[in-house]
Design an enzyme around this catalytic site. Structure first.
Site, PDB file in Angstrom:
ATOM      1  N   GLY A   1       0.910  10.107   1.188  1.00 16.71           N
ATOM      2  CA  GLY A   1      -0.269  10.953   1.151  1.00 16.71           C
ATOM      3  C   GLY A   1      -1.061  10.916  -0.134  1.00 16.71           C
ATOM      4  O   GLY A   1      -2.123  11.536  -0.228  1.00 16.71           O
TER       5      GLY A   1
ATOM      6  N   GLU B   1       6.772   7.266   0.553  1.00  9.85           N
ATOM      7  CA  GLU B   1       6.177   6.369   1.546  1.00  9.85           C
ATOM      8  C   GLU B   1       4.697   6.127   1.221  1.00  9.85           C
ATOM      9  O   GLU B   1       3.807   6.480   2.004  1.00  9.85           O
ATOM     10  CB  GLU B   1       6.326   6.964   2.947  1.00  9.85           C
ATOM     11  CG  GLU B   1       7.770   7.183   3.385  1.00  9.85           C
ATOM     12  CD  GLU B   1       7.886   7.989   4.668  1.00  9.85           C
ATOM     13  OE1 GLU B   1       6.834   8.409   5.213  1.00  9.85           O
ATOM     14  OE2 GLU B   1       9.014   8.204   5.130  1.00  9.85           O
TER      15      GLU B   1
ATOM     16  N   GLY C   1       1.118   4.326   0.866  1.00  7.03           N
ATOM     17  CA  GLY C   1       0.378   3.267   1.551  1.00  7.03           C
ATOM     18  C   GLY C   1      -0.969   3.102   0.891  1.00  7.03           C
ATOM     19  O   GLY C   1      -1.217   2.165   0.136  1.00  7.03           O
ATOM     20  N   ARG C   2      -1.851   4.074   1.138  1.00  8.57           N
ATOM     21  CA  ARG C   2      -3.210   4.053   0.598  1.00  8.57           C
ATOM     22  C   ARG C   2      -3.235   3.908  -0.926  1.00  8.57           C
ATOM     23  O   ARG C   2      -4.040   3.167  -1.478  1.00  8.57           O
ATOM     24  CB  ARG C   2      -3.920   5.346   1.007  1.00  8.57           C
ATOM     25  CG  ARG C   2      -5.400   5.379   0.699  1.00  8.57           C
ATOM     26  CD  ARG C   2      -5.929   6.796   0.853  1.00  8.57           C
ATOM     27  NE  ARG C   2      -5.477   7.454   2.059  1.00  8.57           N
ATOM     28  CZ  ARG C   2      -6.074   7.388   3.241  1.00  8.57           C
ATOM     29  NH1 ARG C   2      -7.170   6.669   3.390  1.00  8.57           N
ATOM     30  NH2 ARG C   2      -5.586   8.040   4.285  1.00  8.57           N
TER      31      ARG C   2
ATOM     32  N   ARG D   1     -12.736   3.567   9.764  1.00  2.77           N
ATOM     33  CA  ARG D   1     -12.591   4.871   9.121  1.00  2.77           C
ATOM     34  C   ARG D   1     -13.857   5.743   9.165  1.00  2.77           C
ATOM     35  O   ARG D   1     -13.774   6.941   9.457  1.00  2.77           O
ATOM     36  CB  ARG D   1     -12.127   4.717   7.675  1.00  2.77           C
ATOM     37  CG  ARG D   1     -10.692   4.224   7.525  1.00  2.77           C
ATOM     38  CD  ARG D   1     -10.212   4.292   6.087  1.00  2.77           C
ATOM     39  NE  ARG D   1      -9.948   5.663   5.674  1.00  2.77           N
ATOM     40  CZ  ARG D   1     -10.696   6.361   4.848  1.00  2.77           C
ATOM     41  NH1 ARG D   1     -11.796   5.833   4.313  1.00  2.77           N
ATOM     42  NH2 ARG D   1     -10.365   7.595   4.522  1.00  2.77           N
TER      43      ARG D   1
ATOM     44  N   CYS E   1     -22.341  -1.240  19.913  1.00  2.00           N
ATOM     45  CA  CYS E   1     -23.127  -0.371  20.796  1.00  2.00           C
ATOM     46  C   CYS E   1     -22.517   1.028  20.866  1.00  2.00           C
ATOM     47  O   CYS E   1     -22.026   1.475  21.911  1.00  2.00           O
ATOM     48  CB  CYS E   1     -23.246  -0.995  22.183  1.00  2.00           C
ATOM     49  SG  CYS E   1     -24.315  -2.436  22.212  1.00  2.00           S
TER      50      CYS E   1
ATOM     51  N   TYR F   1      -6.053   1.031   6.017  1.00  2.00           N
ATOM     52  CA  TYR F   1      -6.631   1.403   7.313  1.00  2.00           C
ATOM     53  C   TYR F   1      -7.971   0.701   7.559  1.00  2.00           C
ATOM     54  O   TYR F   1      -8.848   1.231   8.225  1.00  2.00           O
ATOM     55  CB  TYR F   1      -6.768   2.931   7.431  1.00  2.00           C
ATOM     56  CG  TYR F   1      -5.464   3.616   7.115  1.00  2.00           C
ATOM     57  CD1 TYR F   1      -4.431   3.634   8.049  1.00  2.00           C
ATOM     58  CD2 TYR F   1      -5.236   4.199   5.861  1.00  2.00           C
ATOM     59  CE1 TYR F   1      -3.216   4.223   7.747  1.00  2.00           C
ATOM     60  CE2 TYR F   1      -4.015   4.784   5.560  1.00  2.00           C
ATOM     61  CZ  TYR F   1      -3.012   4.796   6.505  1.00  2.00           C
ATOM     62  OH  TYR F   1      -1.800   5.368   6.207  1.00  2.00           O
TER      63      TYR F   1
END
Length: 404
Positions: free
Chosen positions: A233, A268, A270-271, A307, A338, A367
């Site tokens: 997070g 954990e 990630g970002r 995103r 579209c 992401y």
């Protein structure tokens, strides 16, 4: 990644040369930034030497996973596909934790066969399923239970995971009941208390609240947990206003927690590892004028970067070549898909743009490609890893012939 003079460089290479050689849209990752991010996290938490398990869902590129594993990282996976990818990328199974609310019997069995570190269960039904499979295999399986600490991460509601109305984890009452159940099981070994309160967190205070909840629950459980998995997070500075998570504060909170609870901490991330390592180079196909604003129509769409459409997330957008002339119109950067939601950013006082100009969308490493799709039957873009003056193709551009 920065301007040198009027031109944008990725490490030591002009972005416009990358676009000329490899085409657009193109995801470009900086190895130096990746290394810097990893070493920064390790440095800030070296006092208690946590196990870092990279959140594979944030970026599933096999080559990048292999590079990350070289720093001693494990993996946090949420599907059988991610587990297979992590192992094939060279990540040791004994450094892999399997999270997620909907693991199927097939996925659980596969994880057991691969002897991964932990299966972090998120419901009583899942624990019963793991126990059933373990009995058939005559094995004792190491598991964790994910607690929902009812902690608001004060971030986007779409990426909140630690509040009682979210689907993740179990409440305190159920958690304590499950601890008692597992103590009497011959096929389950309760090793871990797991929690994850959300994503893109830039304030240390929610983490303090989470740790206080975990401390109370551990005391009530009267169980010695070998691991406490604090999830991830940790956010990044998407808007580039120098707002960052205070890792020193977070470290001090954990050290205080560890004085009372002797355990191995699992993170954990990630970002925070991969998010700001990459940019998306894209070309202006058309400029469509209207009364109040001009639509800057790009060759990258929401299928390439989901995103903004999914979360209304904003990514900084810059021109590859800086010019002093400003546009008098509002610019709205949009893609060719579209859908009305296929738009990236609306901005005033931008430099004057022309058709076929190249622009860069910032901070797309997390992401970005992992959420990309073939919507409108569009091929996925190329992925490139840049290190100093070297470029490596780490994922080829998808061919239209492969789709149709």
């Amino acid at each position: 990644m920065k301007y040198l003079g009027q031109e944008f460089f990725i490490e030591k290479i002009k972005a416009k040369l990358i676009a000329k050689k490899f085409g657009t849209p193109a995801y470009c990752y900086s190895y130096s930034r990746l290394k810097e991010n990893i070493e920064n996290l390790q440095k800030n938490f070296k006092s208690f030497n946590p196990l870092f398990c990279f959140a594979v869902k944030s970026n599933t590129n096999k080559y990048l996973l292999n590079e990350i594993s070289k720093f001693g990282f494990g993996a946090d996976v949420v599907s059988m596909g991610e587990l297979i990818r992590a192992i094939s990328a060279g990540i040791s199974p004994n450094k892999i934790v399997f999270s997620g609310v909907g693991k199927t019997a097939r996925e659980i069995e596969y994880a057991i066969n691969k002897k991964i570190l932990l299966i972090n269960a998120e419901s009583k039904s899942e624990i019963l399923q793991i126990e059933k499979i373990a009995k058939l295999k005559k094995k004792t399986i190491n598991i964790g239970i994910r607690l929902n600490p009812n902690t608001d991460a004060k971030t986007l509601k779409e990426i909140s995971t630690g509040k009682k109305e979210n689907k993740f984890g179990v409440n305190e009452k159920t958690f304590l009941e499950l601890v008692d159940y597992i103590k009497n099981s011959k096929n389950l070994n309760l090793k871990c208390l797991s929690a994850h309160i959300g994503s893109q967190i830039l304030d240390h205070k929610p983490y303090l609240k989470m740790l206080n909840v975990l401390d109370k629950v551990i005391r009530k459980s009267n169980h010695k947990f070998e691991y406490v998995d604090l999830g991830g997070g940790m956010g990044i500075d998407y808007v580039h206003n120098n707002k960052k998570l205070n890792l020193k504060k977070y470290n001090s909170y954990i050290q205080k927690f560890l004085k009372v609870n002797s355990c191995k901490i699992i993170f954990e991330p990630g970002r925070s590892i991969i998010g700001d390592t990459a940019v998306l180079i894209t070309n202006i196909t058309y400029i469509k004028e209207s009364d109040k604003k001009d639509f800057i129509i790009l060759d990258a769409g929401m299928n390439d970067l989901m995103r903004p459409a999914l979360y209304k997330a904003e990514h900084k957008i810059i021109p590859i070549v800086k010019k002093k002339i400003k546009s008098k119109k509002i610019y709205e950067f949009v893609g060719p898909i579209c859908e009305t939601t296929d738009k990236f950013l609306t901005i005033k006082n931008y430099q004057k743009l022309n058709e076929n100009d190249l622009i860069v969308i910032y901070d797309v490493g997390a992401y970005g490609m992992s959420l990309s799709s073939n919507y409108n039957l569009r091929p996925k873009p190329i992925e490139l890893l840049i290190h100093n003056s070297k470029i490596k193709i780490i994922n080829k551009r998808q061919k239209l012939s492969e789709l149709v």
